[in-house]
Design a protein around this motif. Structure first.
Motif, PDB file in Angstrom:
ATOM      1  N   UNK A 132       0.839  -1.210   0.000  1.00 57.68           N
ATOM      2  CA  UNK A 132       0.000   0.000   0.000  1.00 57.68           C
ATOM      3  C   UNK A 132       0.870   1.254   0.000  1.00 57.68           C
ATOM      4  N   UNK A 133       1.927   1.236   0.788  1.00 54.95           N
ATOM      5  CA  UNK A 133       2.815   2.403   0.851  1.00 54.95           C
ATOM      6  C   UNK A 133       3.497   2.632  -0.483  1.00 54.95           C
ATOM      7  N   UNK A 134       3.905   1.531  -1.127  1.00 56.69           N
ATOM      8  CA  UNK A 134       4.568   1.639  -2.418  1.00 56.69           C
ATOM      9  C   UNK A 134       3.615   2.128  -3.491  1.00 56.69           C
ATOM     10  N   UNK A 135       2.420   1.547  -3.520  1.00 57.14           N
ATOM     11  CA  UNK A 135       1.478   1.897  -4.579  1.00 57.14           C
ATOM     12  C   UNK A 135       0.890   3.293  -4.398  1.00 57.14           C
ATOM     13  N   UNK A 136       1.021   3.848  -3.194  1.00 58.47           N
ATOM     14  CA  UNK A 136       0.628   5.239  -2.975  1.00 58.47           C
ATOM     15  C   UNK A 136       1.739   6.200  -3.381  1.00 58.47           C
ATOM     16  N   UNK A 137       2.866   5.626  -3.884  1.00 55.63           N
ATOM     17  CA  UNK A 137       4.015   6.411  -4.351  1.00 55.63           C
ATOM     18  C   UNK A 137       4.597   7.279  -3.239  1.00 55.63           C
ATOM     19  N   UNK A 138       4.707   6.702  -2.047  1.00 58.95           N
ATOM     20  CA  UNK A 138       5.301   7.432  -0.926  1.00 58.95           C
ATOM     21  C   UNK A 138       6.729   7.821  -1.313  1.00 58.95           C
ATOM     22  N   UNK A 139       7.055   9.113  -1.315  1.00 58.93           N
ATOM     23  CA  UNK A 139       8.307   9.587  -1.928  1.00 58.93           C
ATOM     24  C   UNK A 139       9.578   8.958  -1.374  1.00 58.93           C
ATOM     25  N   UNK A 182      10.466  15.731  -1.593  1.00 59.49           N
ATOM     26  CA  UNK A 182      11.003  15.415  -0.280  1.00 59.49           C
ATOM     27  C   UNK A 182      11.117  16.726   0.485  1.00 59.49           C
ATOM     28  N   UNK A 183      10.165  16.967   1.397  1.00 56.32           N
ATOM     29  CA  UNK A 183      10.092  18.262   2.059  1.00 56.32           C
ATOM     30  C   UNK A 183      11.115  18.401   3.180  1.00 56.32           C
ATOM     31  N   UNK A 184      11.485  17.301   3.825  1.00 58.02           N
ATOM     32  CA  UNK A 184      12.385  17.359   4.962  1.00 58.02           C
ATOM     33  C   UNK A 184      13.832  17.413   4.476  1.00 58.02           C
TER      34      UNK A 184
END
Length: 222
Positions: A132-139, A182-184
């Motif tokens: 799920x994390x991958x398919x949500x394209x978590x940066x 990548x905001x951080x």
């Protein structure tokens, strides 16, 4: 679950069927550990130096091991030095942990093979969460997987037909053509260091390959 564990699941469960390079994956796993330690406030970055804080209460044993192995004396350790030190054989350590926990089974399957016999992930909440994390394209996860070379140039049609497991539960490669957000700044520093380390590893391998080929040519000429 942790980012390193999610990354390993992506590496083993990828729809592309690309074999994961142990060295590159280990460097990415070490980077993923720093990302999670930053999130847990177990470390902070001073420039590119990993500054440890108090040892937090971490549920994951490998992440606890990572936190306990931090250099705790100034001038501390650079992110790059951490990647090379901590990353040594780290992929094998995570695979061993998965096996011990019963998250892997051995079967004939054309996916990642870290040892004799192919290892396949069992269906589990951890696996589904990583997918799920991958398919949500978590940066962050996408950046680490890309740095590890899990999803490079597309396979040609013949390779894709032969190598893809074609299972609905396998995570497919996201479109990484756009720049990742990548905001951080600290996380971005870690991801850049992972990219640089993987490129350095590949450069060393290519140099050794050229040197070995030149050596062979000398012997052939004698």
């Amino acid at each position: 679950m942790t980012t390193p564990r999610d990354l390993l699941i992506v590496a083993m469960d990828g729809e592309s069927g690309r074999p994961a390079d142990r060295g590159s994956l280990s460097l990415a796993l070490a980077g993923a550990e720093v990302v999670d330690l930053l999130g847990a406030r177990a470390v902070a970055l001073d420039g590119d130096r990993v500054v440890p804080g108090d040892l937090p209460s971490l549920d994951d044993p490998l992440l606890r091991e990572a936190a306990s192995s931090l250099v705790r004396q100034a001038p501390y350790e650079s992110v790059e030095d951490w990647l090379w030190r901590r990353g040594r054989d780290l992929s094998s350590a995570y695979v061993t942990a998965f096996e011990t926990e019963g998250q892997l089974t051995r079967q004939r399957r054309r996916l990642v093979s870290f040892r004799a016999g192919d290892l396949a992930l069992v269906d589990s909440p951890a696996r589904r969460g990583a997918v799920d994390r991958w398919e949500s394209h978590e940066p962050v996860l996408v950046a680490l997987a890309t740095a590890a070379g899990l999803y490079g140039e597309p396979l040609d049609e013949t390779e894709a037909a032969e190598d893809s497991p074609n299972t609905p539960d396998s995570p497919s490669a996201p479109d990484t053509s756009d720049a990742l957000d990548i905001a951080d700044d600290a996380v971005a520093t870690v991801l850049a260091a992972v990219n640089d380390a993987v490129m350095e590893l590949e450069a060393v391998r290519q140099r050794r390959s050229i040197e070995d080929a030149a050596f062979d040519n000398v012997w052939r000429g004698l």
